[in-house]
Design a protein around this motif. Structure first.
Motif, PDB file in Angstrom:
ATOM      1  N   TYR A   1       0.814  -1.218   0.000  1.00 48.20           N
ATOM      2  CA  TYR A   1       0.000   0.000   0.000  1.00 48.20           C
ATOM      3  C   TYR A   1       0.854   1.277   0.000  1.00 48.20           C
ATOM      4  N   PRO A   2       1.853   1.403   0.876  1.00 45.63           N
ATOM      5  CA  PRO A   2       2.683   2.614   0.812  1.00 45.63           C
ATOM      6  C   PRO A   2       3.380   2.792  -0.538  1.00 45.63           C
ATOM      7  N   LEU A   3       3.789   1.670  -1.146  1.00 48.80           N
ATOM      8  CA  LEU A   3       4.457   1.758  -2.442  1.00 48.80           C
ATOM      9  C   LEU A   3       3.509   2.289  -3.515  1.00 48.80           C
ATOM     10  N   VAL A   4       2.310   1.732  -3.564  1.00 45.91           N
ATOM     11  CA  VAL A   4       1.326   2.185  -4.551  1.00 45.91           C
ATOM     12  C   VAL A   4       0.919   3.629  -4.275  1.00 45.91           C
ATOM     13  N   ARG A   5       0.739   3.960  -3.003  1.00 48.59           N
ATOM     14  CA  ARG A   5       0.364   5.327  -2.630  1.00 48.59           C
ATOM     15  C   ARG A   5       1.460   6.323  -3.017  1.00 48.59           C
ATOM     16  N   GLY A   6       2.718   5.946  -2.761  1.00 49.19           N
ATOM     17  CA  GLY A   6       3.826   6.816  -3.127  1.00 49.19           C
ATOM     18  C   GLY A   6       3.939   6.999  -4.628  1.00 49.19           C
ATOM     19  N   LEU A   7       3.730   5.918  -5.378  1.00 49.50           N
ATOM     20  CA  LEU A   7       3.773   6.017  -6.841  1.00 49.50           C
ATOM     21  C   LEU A   7       2.674   6.939  -7.350  1.00 49.50           C
TER      22      LEU A   7
ATOM     23  N   LEU B   1       1.194   9.437  -5.650  1.00 46.53           N
ATOM     24  CA  LEU B   1       1.499  10.821  -5.280  1.00 46.53           C
ATOM     25  C   LEU B   1       2.579  11.422  -6.172  1.00 46.53           C
ATOM     26  N   SER B   2       3.516  10.570  -6.632  1.00 47.45           N
ATOM     27  CA  SER B   2       4.584  11.084  -7.492  1.00 47.45           C
ATOM     28  C   SER B   2       4.059  11.554  -8.844  1.00 47.45           C
ATOM     29  N   LEU B   3       2.844  11.175  -9.186  1.00 44.74           N
ATOM     30  CA  LEU B   3       2.241  11.577 -10.456  1.00 44.74           C
ATOM     31  C   LEU B   3       1.272  12.736 -10.281  1.00 44.74           C
ATOM     32  N   THR B   4       1.279  13.346  -9.100  1.00 43.69           N
ATOM     33  CA  THR B   4       0.396  14.477  -8.812  1.00 43.69           C
ATOM     34  C   THR B   4       1.235  15.685  -8.406  1.00 43.69           C
ATOM     35  N   ASP B   5       0.544  16.774  -8.052  1.00 43.41           N
ATOM     36  CA  ASP B   5       1.224  17.971  -7.551  1.00 43.41           C
ATOM     37  C   ASP B   5       0.904  18.185  -6.068  1.00 43.41           C
ATOM     38  N   ALA B   6       0.792  17.079  -5.316  1.00 44.21           N
ATOM     39  CA  ALA B   6       0.401  17.145  -3.908  1.00 44.21           C
ATOM     40  C   ALA B   6       1.457  17.863  -3.072  1.00 44.21           C
ATOM     41  N   THR B   7       1.013  18.842  -2.318  1.00 45.74           N
ATOM     42  CA  THR B   7       1.868  19.559  -1.379  1.00 45.74           C
ATOM     43  C   THR B   7       1.105  19.751  -0.073  1.00 45.74           C
ATOM     44  N   GLU B   8       1.752  20.394   0.870  1.00 43.18           N
ATOM     45  CA  GLU B   8       1.125  20.656   2.161  1.00 43.18           C
ATOM     46  C   GLU B   8      -0.114  21.528   2.012  1.00 43.18           C
ATOM     47  N   ALA B   9      -0.157  22.335   0.947  1.00 43.31           N
ATOM     48  CA  ALA B   9      -1.241  23.305   0.797  1.00 43.31           C
ATOM     49  C   ALA B   9      -2.485  22.736   0.132  1.00 43.31           C
ATOM     50  N   ASN B  10      -2.364  21.587  -0.560  1.00 44.67           N
ATOM     51  CA  ASN B  10      -3.538  21.122  -1.304  1.00 44.67           C
ATOM     52  C   ASN B  10      -3.969  19.694  -0.982  1.00 44.67           C
ATOM     53  N   VAL B  11      -3.414  19.098   0.071  1.00 47.14           N
ATOM     54  CA  VAL B  11      -3.869  17.762   0.472  1.00 47.14           C
ATOM     55  C   VAL B  11      -5.058  17.900   1.417  1.00 47.14           C
TER      56      VAL B  11
ATOM     57  N   ASN C   1       6.892  15.567 -12.310  1.00 49.48           N
ATOM     58  CA  ASN C   1       7.795  15.542 -11.152  1.00 49.48           C
ATOM     59  C   ASN C   1       9.109  14.853 -11.490  1.00 49.48           C
ATOM     60  N   TYR C   2       9.041  13.760 -12.227  1.00 50.77           N
ATOM     61  CA  TYR C   2      10.256  13.040 -12.601  1.00 50.77           C
ATOM     62  C   TYR C   2      11.122  13.877 -13.535  1.00 50.77           C
ATOM     63  N   THR C   3      10.465  14.570 -14.477  1.00 48.96           N
ATOM     64  CA  THR C   3      11.210  15.452 -15.383  1.00 48.96           C
ATOM     65  C   THR C   3      11.907  16.556 -14.616  1.00 48.96           C
ATOM     66  N   SER C   4      11.198  17.111 -13.626  1.00 48.55           N
ATOM     67  CA  SER C   4      11.768  18.186 -12.821  1.00 48.55           C
ATOM     68  C   SER C   4      12.950  17.696 -11.988  1.00 48.55           C
ATOM     69  N   VAL C   5      12.815  16.516 -11.399  1.00 47.90           N
ATOM     70  CA  VAL C   5      13.894  15.975 -10.565  1.00 47.90           C
ATOM     71  C   VAL C   5      15.118  15.652 -11.399  1.00 47.90           C
ATOM     72  N   LEU C   6      14.924  14.976 -12.520  1.00 48.61           N
ATOM     73  CA  LEU C   6      16.049  14.533 -13.343  1.00 48.61           C
ATOM     74  C   LEU C   6      16.746  15.689 -14.063  1.00 48.61           C
TER      75      LEU C   6
ATOM     76  N   TRP D   1      11.241  11.219  -5.739  1.00 51.56           N
ATOM     77  CA  TRP D   1      12.587  10.845  -5.319  1.00 51.56           C
ATOM     78  C   TRP D   1      12.604   9.408  -4.797  1.00 51.56           C
ATOM     79  N   GLY D   2      11.591   9.048  -4.015  1.00 52.56           N
ATOM     80  CA  GLY D   2      11.532   7.693  -3.474  1.00 52.56           C
ATOM     81  C   GLY D   2      11.401   6.639  -4.560  1.00 52.56           C
ATOM     82  N   VAL D   3      10.573   6.908  -5.569  1.00 53.29           N
ATOM     83  CA  VAL D   3      10.410   5.958  -6.670  1.00 53.29           C
ATOM     84  C   VAL D   3      11.705   5.830  -7.457  1.00 53.29           C
ATOM     85  N   LEU D   4      12.402   6.932  -7.668  1.00 55.31           N
ATOM     86  CA  LEU D   4      13.680   6.879  -8.387  1.00 55.31           C
ATOM     87  C   LEU D   4      14.725   6.088  -7.605  1.00 55.31           C
TER      88      LEU D   4
END
Length: 292
Positions: A15-21, A23-33, A53-58, A266-269
């Motif tokens: 579950y944490p793995l799927v949830r993290g994956l 979230l990595s495809l969204t723009d979730a931040t402290e302000a919009n969750v 997010n991946y494009t931005s990180v890489l 970052w976690g998925v990478l």
């Protein structure tokens, strides 16, 4: 029979793995969750952004600089730990007085919780009141800024992680050494083989299956070794000792506003990098005739 294990793994890891994956495809931040403020519930407003997010990180130099130090840190720690563990295992595999005491003493760092060990080392590294600098000053040597200088901080965290990792290597390799038939060494000695030749042609090949496993496990653990870096230096001074996993934690729990989506990316990478290492390592072992 395996259902309970599968359920536990699915809940704790799946579950944490799927949830993290996700979230990595969204723009979730402290302000919009989604969050609760008093009696009011504010629904989530983050949106799906795909691979942005991946494009931005890489494309960010921060990722590559952290990756470079993380690889250096991992290779140095695993290499030194394996060398020391193999050396000590060979020494303790011989008949010597007090062998049981030495074994217990060398395994002690493994028995102590990591955070206690790290806090102890942090006291030892204290620039003004630490025991290490007191000893140096007693010998007429200036105090060393162990955790306040980038180079010394890197050497310090490597030393602590090696101290924590040697017992695991020692126990695993000692078990491997004790499984090697003594007749092989006796026959080689009768044939005139030197100690180095016996080590090279008997010990090393016989330990290949054990050493390959412990090296892979140690690589994964060291790559993700959060407690040593975070508790000892918090990634400092500056960002000199920041590795990938500590930076991902910083994005999600330290920096404001907290960026959950970027941290998840970052976690998925990190997961993909370690999976790639495991696959390449397994293929290399297969080419050498090892089954893993």
């Amino acid at each position: 029979m395996v259902a309970p294990v599968v359920i536990v793994i699915a809940v704790i890891i799946g579950y944490p793995l799927v949830r993290g994956l996700y979230l990595s495809l969204t723009d979730a931040t402290e302000a919009n969750v989604a969050r609760d403020i008093g009696m009011n519930h504010i629904p989530a407003t983050y949106q799906f952004v795909g691979l942005d997010n991946y494009t931005s990180v890489l494309s960010d130099g921060v990722f590559w600089s952290r990756l470079g130090w993380t690889v250096t840190w991992t290779v140095a720690c695993v290499g030194i730990t394996f060398t020391l563990g193999l050396t000590l295992a060979n020494l303790l595999n011989r008949k010597l007085r007090g062998r049981t005491f030495y074994r217990l003493a060398l395994i002690l760092p493994w028995a102590i919780p990591a955070f206690i060990s790290v806090f102890t080392w942090r006291l030892l590294y204290n620039e003004k009141h630490g025991l290490l600098n007191k000893l140096l000053q007693g010998g007429g040597i200036d105090a060393i800024p162990w955790l306040n200088d980038p180079t010394w901080a890197k050497l310090s965290v490597i030393a602590v992680n090696v101290w924590l990792g040697v017992p695991f290597m020692l126990v695993a390799l000692l078990g491997g050494l004790q499984s090697i038939p003594g007749e092989l060494y006796e026959a080689a000695e009768m044939d005139g083989a030197s100690a180095w030749q016996r080590f090279r042609h008997i010990t090393v090949p016989s330990l290949r299956s054990v050493s390959s496993t412990v090296i892979l496990l140690s690589t994964i653990w060291t790559f993700n070794m959060f407690p040593v870096i975070f508790l000892l230096t918090r990634g400092g001074p500056g960002d000199a000792t920041e590795i990938l996993v500590t930076y991902a934690y910083r994005l999600s729990f330290v920096d404001s506003p907290r960026n959950f989506s970027s941290s998840a990316a970052w976690g998925v990478l990190i997961l993909l990098l370690l999976s790639a290492v495991a696959v390449v390592y397994r293929r290399a072992l297969r080419k050498q005739g090892e089954v893993w």
